[in-house]
Design an enzyme around this catalytic site. Structure first.
Site, short mmCIF file in Angstrom:
data_model
loop_
_atom_site.label_atom_id
_atom_site.label_comp_id
_atom_site.label_asym_id
_atom_site.label_seq_id
_atom_site.Cartn_x
_atom_site.Cartn_y
_atom_site.Cartn_z
N ARG A 285 21.49 11.14 51.67
CA ARG A 285 22.55 10.98 50.44
C ARG A 285 22.14 9.62 49.56
O ARG A 285 22.54 9.47 48.49
CB ARG A 285 23.80 10.56 51.08
CG ARG A 285 24.82 10.40 50.01
CD ARG A 285 26.55 10.61 50.99
NE ARG A 285 27.30 10.58 49.83
CZ ARG A 285 28.67 10.66 49.84
NH1 ARG A 285 28.95 10.97 51.01
NH2 ARG A 285 29.67 10.85 48.99
N HIS B 171 28.99 3.10 33.56
CA HIS B 171 28.31 3.37 34.83
C HIS B 171 27.06 4.48 34.39
O HIS B 171 25.95 4.22 34.30
CB HIS B 171 29.05 4.10 35.71
CG HIS B 171 28.07 4.31 36.78
ND1 HIS B 171 27.73 3.50 37.83
CD2 HIS B 171 28.05 5.29 37.62
CE1 HIS B 171 27.15 4.02 38.75
NE2 HIS B 171 27.23 5.47 38.67
N HIS C 124 23.06 -0.91 38.71
CA HIS C 124 24.05 -1.72 39.41
C HIS C 124 23.65 -3.17 38.75
O HIS C 124 24.56 -3.60 38.37
CB HIS C 124 24.16 -1.52 40.60
CG HIS C 124 24.79 -0.43 41.02
ND1 HIS C 124 24.28 0.06 42.40
CD2 HIS C 124 25.77 0.66 40.57
CE1 HIS C 124 25.26 1.45 42.74
NE2 HIS C 124 25.88 1.37 41.50
N ARG D 170 47.23 5.75 58.66
CA ARG D 170 45.76 5.92 58.98
C ARG D 170 45.29 7.24 58.68
O ARG D 170 44.18 7.85 58.80
CB ARG D 170 46.06 6.23 60.51
CG ARG D 170 46.37 4.99 61.31
CD ARG D 170 45.81 5.06 62.67
NE ARG D 170 46.52 3.77 63.42
CZ ARG D 170 47.92 3.74 64.04
NH1 ARG D 170 48.59 4.79 63.97
NH2 ARG D 170 48.37 2.74 64.50
N GLU E 287 25.73 8.63 54.41
CA GLU E 287 24.69 8.01 53.71
C GLU E 287 23.97 7.23 54.67
O GLU E 287 23.46 6.15 54.48
CB GLU E 287 25.15 7.05 52.55
CG GLU E 287 24.19 6.71 51.64
CD GLU E 287 24.63 6.06 50.43
OE1 GLU E 287 25.87 6.28 49.95
OE2 GLU E 287 24.07 4.93 49.99
N1 LIG Z 1 33.34 7.72 44.90
C1 LIG Z 1 32.18 8.12 44.23
O1 LIG Z 1 31.39 8.63 44.89
C2 LIG Z 1 31.82 7.53 43.06
C3 LIG Z 1 30.64 8.11 42.44
C4 LIG Z 1 30.49 7.45 41.02
C5 LIG Z 1 31.25 6.79 40.37
N2 LIG Z 1 32.42 6.22 41.01
C6 LIG Z 1 33.36 5.57 40.28
O2 LIG Z 1 34.08 6.11 39.22
C7 LIG Z 1 34.47 5.15 38.46
C8 LIG Z 1 34.10 5.61 37.00
O3 LIG Z 1 34.76 6.73 36.78
P1 LIG Z 1 34.96 7.32 35.39
O4 LIG Z 1 33.64 7.13 34.62
O5 LIG Z 1 35.42 8.51 35.37
O6 LIG Z 1 35.78 6.30 34.32
P2 LIG Z 1 37.28 6.18 34.46
O7 LIG Z 1 38.10 6.71 35.64
O8 LIG Z 1 37.67 4.75 34.02
O9 LIG Z 1 37.75 7.25 33.18
C9 LIG Z 1 37.20 6.78 32.03
C10 LIG Z 1 38.33 6.83 30.69
O10 LIG Z 1 38.70 8.13 30.30
C11 LIG Z 1 39.98 8.29 30.49
N3 LIG Z 1 40.17 9.67 30.81
C12 LIG Z 1 40.23 10.40 32.01
N4 LIG Z 1 40.41 11.62 31.85
C13 LIG Z 1 40.32 11.99 30.53
C14 LIG Z 1 40.40 13.23 29.84
N5 LIG Z 1 40.53 14.30 30.40
N6 LIG Z 1 40.67 13.12 28.40
C15 LIG Z 1 40.64 11.83 27.96
N7 LIG Z 1 40.66 10.53 28.48
C16 LIG Z 1 40.43 10.52 29.81
C17 LIG Z 1 40.52 7.22 31.45
O11 LIG Z 1 41.84 7.14 31.48
C18 LIG Z 1 39.50 6.31 31.18
O12 LIG Z 1 39.99 5.35 30.24
C19 LIG Z 1 33.99 3.93 38.75
O13 LIG Z 1 34.79 2.88 39.32
C20 LIG Z 1 32.77 4.22 39.75
O14 LIG Z 1 32.56 3.14 40.52
C21 LIG Z 1 32.83 6.58 42.04
ZN LIG Z 2 26.75 6.91 39.77
#
Ligand SMILES: NC(=O)c1ccc[n+]([C@@H]2O[C@H](COP(=O)([O-])OP(=O)(O)OC[C@H]3O[C@@H](n4cnc5c(N)ncnc54)[C@H](O)[C@@H]3O)[C@@H](O)[C@H]2O)c1
Ligand SMILES: [Zn+2]
Length: 364
Positions: free
Chosen positions: A241, A265, A252, A121, A237
């Site tokens: 937000r 993204h 999207h 939880r 939200e």
């Molecule tokens: N929770 C939220 O509020 C929120 C907001 C925006 C996006 N998201 C989510 O975030 C995700 C996208 O995140 P992202 O863009 O970080 O992508 P990701 O986590 O896939 O990372 C991108 C790539 O970079 C690599 N990587 C990570 N750190 C590294 C580093 N320091 N050096 C080299 N490579 C590295 C990863 O292994 C991956 O291949 C999506 O799933 C999206 O839905 C969530």
């Molecule tokens: Zn975003």
């Protein structure tokens, strides 16, 4: 070192930002967590780069640490992979008083956070984001989720971290494409909330593209500050937000049409922001000059502004399936000027189509 507070009453937490912070995560977590046992969640790539450093820092403080790696990539942000981590937690006897630590980008953070929200939880969760996108956006605010095959982030929760530890040095190893993806969100913050940040981006393009340490510190600090303010006012939200979704309704739709593979993204957000800017301009909310500045900034930061040639009606249809749509009404966050936004749910379809068309025909 900068310390910011996300002010959420008893769920308040700090965001700590500095170059070289990974070496100190042991002390920083020990001072803010009662946990002895930690489950470190990462992926093979990030763990090979930074795992040892983090484990050394944690064991230096006497933490008992287990490691669970998930495969790299958005396609693994699903409930099956989350279950594997939960199985691991059960197997090692992770206790209620333990914590899950996410080391990685938004994918690792979102999935590990959901595991922390579900396990017994909800147990403590600590974020160590390593992509620019995660450092300026996803690690702050407590939205955690995995994807369902029918839609992104459909299985999720609100589960705030106990602390967010940001080492800006980790960005040195990030691919250019992933770095730019994070910049897409930075531009979003500037347009929606902060004209000074926008000017900073215009004046420091070189430093930013070269990942100059002081530019990184400035950008990340400012974006985290902006996000903290918004989250503190509206954790779940219900209102303000939503402003963080500037460019996201268009974005999207583009991500979905590209099967989440064609655009990152941040690229989709950049294009979406451009479309939103055109729409604002057509509605006489945003001046011609500001529209031009937005397009110019995106281009000079190597971000896409021009939308792909998909028929505008298809893009529009995909916008309507966004999970933010309420009672079939599109609620759009639109730039009102550089540094402020307005929310509109009365924009007719033909205006949106016209804005998409305009954003598809930008001269490069
Ligand atoms: N929770 C939220 O509020 C929120 C907001 C925006 C996006 N998201 C989510 O975030 C995700 C996208 O995140 P992202 O863009 O970080 O992508 P990701 O986590 O896939 O990372 C991108 C790539 O970079 C690599 N990587 C990570 N750190 C590294 C580093 N320091 N050096 C080299 N490579 C590295 C990863 O292994 C991956 O291949 C999506 O799933 C999206 O839905 C969530
Ligand atoms: Zn975003």
């Amino acid at each position: 070192m900068a310390k910011l507070l996300v002010d959420l009453g008893e769920r308040s937490y700090e965001i700590i930002i500095a170059a070289g912070l990974l070496d100190k995560v042991g002390d920083l977590i020990a001072a803010r967590s009662g946990a002895n046992q930690l489950l470190l969640v990462s992926n093979p790539l990030v763990f090979s780069l930074y795992g040892e450093k983090v484990l050394t820092a944690l064991s230096g403080q006497g933490f008992d640490v287990d490691v669970a790696l998930m495969p790299d990539g958005e396609s693994y942000k699903n409930i099956k992979e989350a279950m594997k981590i939960i199985d691991r937690a059960v197997h090692i006897g992770l206790e209620r008083s333990s914590a899950v630590v996410a080391l990685g980008g938004g994918v690792v953070g979102d999935l590990a956070g959901l595991v922390a929200a579900l396990y017994q939880r909800g147990i403590e969760f600590i974020q160590i984001p390593t992509t620019l996108l995660a450092q300026v956006d996803s690690s702050v605010g407590g939205k955690v989720a995995v994807n369902h095959r029918r839609g992104k982030n459909l299985i999720g929760a609100f589960h705030q971290p106990a602390v967010v530890l940001i080492d800006t040095d980790t960005l040195a190893t990030l691919s250019v494409r992933d770095y730019l993806s994070g910049l897409g969100e930075v531009v979003k913050y500037a347009i929606a909330f902060d004209a000074d940040l926008f000017t900073y981006l215009e004046q420091h393009q070189e430093h930013i593209l070269n990942r100059d340490p002081s530019a990184l510190q400035h950008l990340i600090q400012r974006c985290c500050q902006l996000k903290s303010i918004v989250v503190a006012r509206d954790e779940r939200e219900g209102g303000v937000r939503m402003s963080l979704n500037l460019g996201h309704t268009f974005g999207h739709a583009l991500e979905k049409i590209g099967h989440y593979q064609e655009h990152t993204h941040g690229e989709a957000v950049a294009m979406g922001t451009m479309a939103a800017a055109f729409l604002s301009n057509q509605l006489d909310i945003l001046s011609e000059d500001e529209l031009r500045r937005i397009g110019f900034l995106l281009g000079s930061l190597h971000l896409p502004a021009k939308l792909p040639d998909t028929p505008a009606a298809t893009i529009y249809r995909n916008m309507l399936t966004d999970k933010k749509v309420q009672a079939k009404k599109l609620r759009l966050v639109l730039p009102e000027a550089i540094g402020s936004y307005t929310i509109r749910d009365d924009v007719p379809r033909h205006m949106i189509i016209k804005a998409i068309n305009a954003a598809q025909h930008i001269q490069k």
